[in-house]
Design an enzyme around this catalytic site. Structure first.
Site, PDB file in Angstrom:
ATOM      1  N   ILE A 136      17.052  27.117  -6.721  1.00 47.05           N
ATOM      2  CA  ILE A 136      18.357  26.686  -7.198  1.00 47.05           C
ATOM      3  C   ILE A 136      19.181  26.290  -5.972  1.00 47.05           C
ATOM      4  CG2 ILE A 136      18.378  28.006  -9.352  1.00 47.05           C
ATOM      5  CD1 ILE A 136      19.956  30.174  -8.036  1.00 47.05           C
ATOM      6  N   ASP A 137      20.182  25.470  -6.192  1.00 47.69           N
ATOM      7  CA  ASP A 137      20.961  24.933  -5.084  1.00 47.69           C
ATOM      8  C   ASP A 137      21.726  26.025  -4.338  1.00 47.69           C
ATOM      9  OD1 ASP A 137      20.135  22.405  -5.893  1.00 47.69           O
ATOM     10  OD2 ASP A 137      21.881  22.141  -7.203  1.00 47.69           O
ATOM     11  N   LYS A 138      22.101  25.717  -3.116  1.00 50.45           N
ATOM     12  CA  LYS A 138      22.838  26.659  -2.281  1.00 50.45           C
ATOM     13  C   LYS A 138      24.050  27.243  -2.992  1.00 50.45           C
ATOM     14  CE  LYS A 138      25.803  26.741   1.827  1.00 50.45           C
ATOM     15  NZ  LYS A 138      26.444  25.922   2.874  1.00 50.45           N
TER      16      LYS A 138
END
Length: 303
Positions: A136-138
């Site tokens: 998942i994104d930062k």
């Protein structure tokens, strides 16, 4: 110096060049194949082709995979919010602001650095992404499943490919979504205008997101549940922008005028999969981060 050279002959016509490479070479994803082709590391019958080239019977494909840039991935003592753990798998609730795995721009303080300090991990994904089955994104928070050995990694990866697991997200978006529920089926690929972004493109990878409205706020914002059928980079962020409802706080795909937070208001709230050894179905949930809950309360109270 090349890490590995692979050559194979196409036995049947089966689509685009990047797709064929990913299907024939172990541990080479389609996006990785796409990058190798664009970098000139792939020859078809001795010639450079584009990723969308349709392969033909008996095409000879040569793939040169360069050595990766050297990164020293060290275990780091970083606190982890572990939701579940046994000898094979681990489920972690990732906070906003933490990168999942090291890269040239983020060599340390990632989730992988923290996991390596805590436990051994599978090595299918190599040096930089051990144990990481999906990302998942930062600035997206929430649940991730992690493989502690290769058997578990293969099992969990297959469940992703077969779309048999559960991945539910909560998102706060701009505007009033009139429909109570819906499905967004639009292919995603890298944007031709901005290489940092993904976009809806005709020759992109199949991407499907199911959404359901949970709450509406004065016609300005909508709280939605999003269930992923596929898992493309930035999928929910791109899909919600595509239907005219970008995520609140999204610095890449959203409007400049938005609610301040720590990035996009997107949280992986539910994760389910079949255990690779016991074959028991496991389902986990993680509460919304405090800033997410506070923002929703403020919208309810018109603050």
């Amino acid at each position: 110096m090349l890490e590995q050279d692979k050559t194979f002959q196409v036995k049947e016509e089966n689509g685009r060049l990047d797709k064929v490479i990913s299907e024939n070479l172990e541990n080479v994803s389609r996006s990785r194949a796409n990058s190798l082709i664009k970098a000139g590391h792939v020859l078809v019958n001795g010639e450079i082709k584009k990723p969308k080239y349709d392969v033909n019977m008996d095409d000879q494909i040569e793939v040169h995979i360069p050595e990766p840039n050297t990164l020293n991935v060290k275990p780091e003592q970083i606190p982890l919010d572990i939701v579940y753990e046994d000898d094979d798998v681990l489920v972690v609730n990732k906070p906003q602001g933490m990168v999942v795995h090291p890269s040239p721009g983020h060599p340390d303080k990632t989730l992988v650095n923290a996991l390596l300090y805590h436990t051994p991990l599978s090595n299918i994904n190599g040096t930089f992404r051990p144990g990481i089955v999906h990302r998942i994104d930062k600035d997206t928070s929430g649940l991730l499943m992690v493989a502690k050995n290769n058997h578990a990694h293969e099992s969990l990866s297959n469940q992703l490919k077969e779309k048999s697991n559960i991945r539910e997200y909560i998102a706060l978006v701009h505007g009033n979504i009139k429909e109570d529920k819906g499905t967004i089926n639009a292919p995603i690929g890298r944007s031709e205008k901005d290489r940092k972004k993904q976009a809806i493109v005709a020759d992109g990878r199949n991407a499907v997101t199911h959404f359901k409205v949970l709450e509406r706020f004065d016609g300005q914002y909508t709280l939605v549940s999003c269930i992923l059928e596929t898992g493309r980079t930035h999928q929910i962020r791109v899909h919600m922008k595509y239907i005219g409802h970008p995520l609140v706080g999204d610095p890449l795909y959203g409007p400049r005028k938005t609610i301040k937070g720590h990035g996009q208001f997107l949280h992986a709230i539910k994760l389910g999969f079949v255990h690779p050894v016991t074959h028991k179905e496991l389902i986990f949930e993680a509460p919304l981060p405090e800033i997410f809950k506070k923002t929703i309360n403020n919208l309810r109270n018109n603050k």
